[in-house]
Scaffold this active site. Structure first.
Site: not given
Ligand code: ATP
Ligand code: MG
Length: 419
Positions: A59, A61, A138
């Site tokens: 996907d 983002d 992260d």
């Protein structure tokens, strides 16, 4: 971290081999509308990492300096979701583009983001600058921003080096980042398996030492991660890493204990995961119920044996009792939705019912909704000689017959596969 110290590397996407044709047209439309309206907007995270690694992104983002209400006013097909983090979902038919406003880094801003006494983030829904947005992410490889207008990749943290070296590194101090959100350890394992990345021994040790922090994470979130860990096509590798990093015992403590002394159980699980990966590759259906059943079968059948030793219950009864017990004690680790646990119990009970090999039983079982899954489970058990060969042979014949009959039925009814 102050803004002046951050050096941004802006690199031509073409020179990095990014093929713009692999980027969703809808995602590009979102970027375009935002930038035309005077906002900054980038593709970010896993999609850029995957494009650089020649993997088709799952996907796309978007990160932007526009705030949620501003995003909503620009797109008719936009819905704002989330209470803790407000996100914009922009829908184009079946495709969903997630647009997030830059958030402030938990590390850089202790005033605005709240932590508990273990360092875990309690609140970080504070908007920030792009520099802050980078540092709350992260891993370095997940912090690359793509500017579609100029066709450039912005790299603030040497994420491109990690991609080239196939190395997973946290942004900032690993222990602090793990303490802020222990789920990042599961994400590390997932990316290691999916991307074939290395985790160096220093970070490995830090993960092993902090694995226990996962027990402070809400069980529903762990369940969501469980799905991503085991239903992305890399389940076998993921299982291996979870064991290496002491993380598996945080998800299934009893199974973890049991596989240390029971090699057959480990082999059984590995076979199931291999099958799952193959099914995903072949675009066959999978269900979390089956996998959860695989992970819980060891403790449940052990408990059922104990129940039978103590009382006169039948195998089926003891399996039901043991399922309630074992699933119940796991709920605070991994919240298993009821829709899965009830059908899983049926699948376990079917294992006992399979021991009766009569025509009447064959008719009853093959009519049940659980038959196919329960039969697959039986086959898996046969790989570790967990059930007699005559039983397998009998149900294999039943299954073949059922399959043929239902195929004939489907042909007559002009059945069309949805897949
Ligand atoms: P994939 O979609 O392949 O699972 P992804 O990296 O896109 O991988 P997402 O869960 O979609 O993973 O998250 C998108 C991005 O958001 C990540 O790349 C990362 O930058 C950031 N992110 C997600 N979860 C966290 C987290 N727990 N802590 C910090 N950053 C996170
Ligand atoms: Mg993603």
């Amino acid at each position: 971290m102050t803004k002046q110290l951050i050096k941004i590397n802006k690199i031509d996407a073409v020179s990095l081999g990014i093929d713009k044709k692999l980027i969703s047209i809808n995602a590009l439309k979102v970027l375009q509308r935002l930038t035309k309206s005077g906002y900054q907007a980038f593709l970010v995270g896993g999609c850029i990492r995957d494009l650089l690694l020649d993997i088709r992104p799952k996907d796309f983002d978007v990160a932007t300096d526009a705030e949620p209400e501003e995003i909503k006013s620009l797109f008719r097909n936009c819905r704002l979701i989330g209470r803790r983090f407000r996100l914009a979902h922009i829908r184009f038919g079946r495709e969903l583009i997630e647009v997030a406003t830059y958030r402030s880094s938990a590390e850089s801003d202790n005033e605005r983001s709240k932590h508990d006494n273990k360092g875990r983030i309690l609140r970080d829904n504070v908007y920030g600058s792009i520099e802050e947005d980078v540092f709350r992410r992260d891993f370095k490889c997940n912090a690359l921003y793509y500017d579609s207008d100029k066709d450039k990749v912005w790299d603030f943290v040497n994420g491109l080096n990690d991609i080239e070296a196939c190395q997973l590194n946290f942004i900032g101090d690993p222990v602090k980042r793990i303490q802020e959100d222990p789920v990042r350890m599961l994400r590390a394992v997932r990316f290691k398996a999916k991307l074939n990345f290395k985790i160096d021994s220093e970070l490995s040790n830090k993960i092993k030492m902090n694995a226990h922090l996962l027990n402070g994470i809400p069980a529903a979130r762990i369940f969501d991660e469980f799905i991503k860990l085991f239903q992305s096509g890399y389940a076998e590798k993921t299982f291996d890493s979870l064991l290496t990093f002491n993380l598996f015992k945080e998800l299934f403590p009893e199974t973890d204990k049991q596989i240390k002394t029971d090699v057959n159980l480990k082999y059984f699980i590995e076979n199931a995961l291999k099958n799952t990966d193959t099914r995903i590759k072949n675009r066959q259906s999978i269900t979390p119920m089956f996998l959860l059943g695989v992970f819980l079968w060891g403790p449940i059948s052990k408990k059922a044996n104990k129940i039978r030793q103590k009382s006169k219950s039948s195998k089926a009864q003891s399996l039901i009792l043991a399922s309630y017990d074992v699933i119940g004690t796991h709920q605070d680790r991994l919240a298993i939705p009821k829709r899965f646990s009830s059908i899983m119990r049926e699948m376990f009970v079917a294992q006992a019912k399979f021991e009766v090999t009569t025509e009447a039983q064959a008719k009853k079982m093959s009519d049940s909704r659980i038959f196919r899954a329960a039969y697959d489970f039986l086959l898996l058990r046969s790989t570790t000689n967990d059930c007699p060969k005559e039983v397998i042979d009998f149900w294999t014949k039943v299954e073949q017959k059922t399959n043929n009959t239902s195929l004939r039925f489907k042909k007559n009814k002009k059945y069309r596969s949805k897949r």
